[in-house]
Design an enzyme around this catalytic site. Sequence first.
Site, PDB file in Angstrom:
ATOM      1  N   ASP A 232       0.863  -1.184   0.000  1.00 43.55           N
ATOM      2  CA  ASP A 232       0.000   0.000   0.000  1.00 43.55           C
ATOM      3  C   ASP A 232       0.897   1.231   0.000  1.00 43.55           C
ATOM      4  OD1 ASP A 232      -2.273   1.842   0.452  1.00 43.55           O
ATOM      5  OD2 ASP A 232      -3.343   0.022   1.005  1.00 43.55           O
ATOM      6  N   HIS A 278     -13.150  -1.823  -6.876  1.00 44.10           N
ATOM      7  CA  HIS A 278     -14.418  -1.106  -7.080  1.00 44.10           C
ATOM      8  C   HIS A 278     -14.249   0.409  -6.978  1.00 44.10           C
ATOM      9  CE1 HIS A 278     -15.922  -0.723  -2.617  1.00 44.10           C
ATOM     10  NE2 HIS A 278     -14.628  -0.558  -2.717  1.00 44.10           N
TER      11      HIS A 278
END
Length: 377
Positions: A232, A278
């Site tokens: 990340d 998404h």
Amino acid sequence: MGFDSSLSMCLTIYLHLHVELEGLLVEFKLLHAHMWFAEELSLHFVYRFKVAQAVPMNDMISFEDLSKKINVDQLTVIRLLRNAMTFHMFHEPKKGFVAHTQDSRLLVEDETLYDFVGCALEDLRPGANNQLEAIEKWPGSQEPNHTGYNIAFNTELPLYRYLSQYPERIRRVSALMAQVMKSGFRDAKRIAELYPWESLGQGTIIDMGGGSGHNSVALARAHSKLKFIVQDLPSVTAQGEANLPAELQGQVSFMAHDFFKDNPVKDATAFFMMNTLHTWSDKYVVQIFKQLVPSLKPGARILVCDRVVPEQGTVSDVEYKEIRSVDIYMMHSVNGRERSAEDIFGLFKETDARFKHFKSYNNSSSLYTICEAVWEP
């Protein structure tokens, strides 16, 4: 009514998850639609003027005294709070006085719930109000900064880059995520039961966009033979590394990485993405998949874990309505979308014909589905 009912109430107001009784006339539904805005306005008033904090926790207060305490005229307080009482936010134990309900007390007792409400109404709702203007201004755009949110806040920055400039908004978004993760449907432990992880043997799993590693930690505890690398942003992985349980040192590690660049790990057994794709339009999902290709070894698996869009009629109306509402939220905030399993597999096929053996995994204990593709060069 407890925590779940209160959280559900907040989601209802923001996402418009109104549960109609089966058989209600369409005309009635349309006439009832104007009440959504009244509910939002009343809750927004409670948030903006910190009404819950001004009402005694174990006593009542008159409308007159409350209006002085929050510096709002008395008639406005009466009208907005009596409407709020229709959805169990406060009650009137005797005429002219206000007291807490179990739901309104939570806005005082749970600061993250209070910030959750603020995030929904002050940070996210304006995007929905301006989405039609965005559709007219940028027809068919898949760019993350061509949204109702950008028009609402007059910025060219994508949502999260814009929010990062404002500590209060970042705190509210963090609170929203904390509340979402409290839901049992989103419990990381259930993801450990959703897929046959043992079939990966002693492999290494790359948790892409894995945040502070909550999913990898749960999976590592359930499957001790597997190793996990959480990727990340640098600030996020640093926080995860600092909070990693001592017993998982060596099994879970962290690596700063931008998934729009080639992945530096070349021998991973699987690449896992949960609640990641998404937030991106199809164009960018294909880019993410393409950046993985140079790092994939034969037989490597790509595991996409999301709330996939089910066929209508295969789940309850409430669940179907919720995921459709979330899809609209993704549209007006980041130009992302919720997808069906077929949509996800279609993006793999669009990326490279060497992605094969598509399969989906789900069960009744989780609202999530894991969509799997295998790399076969």
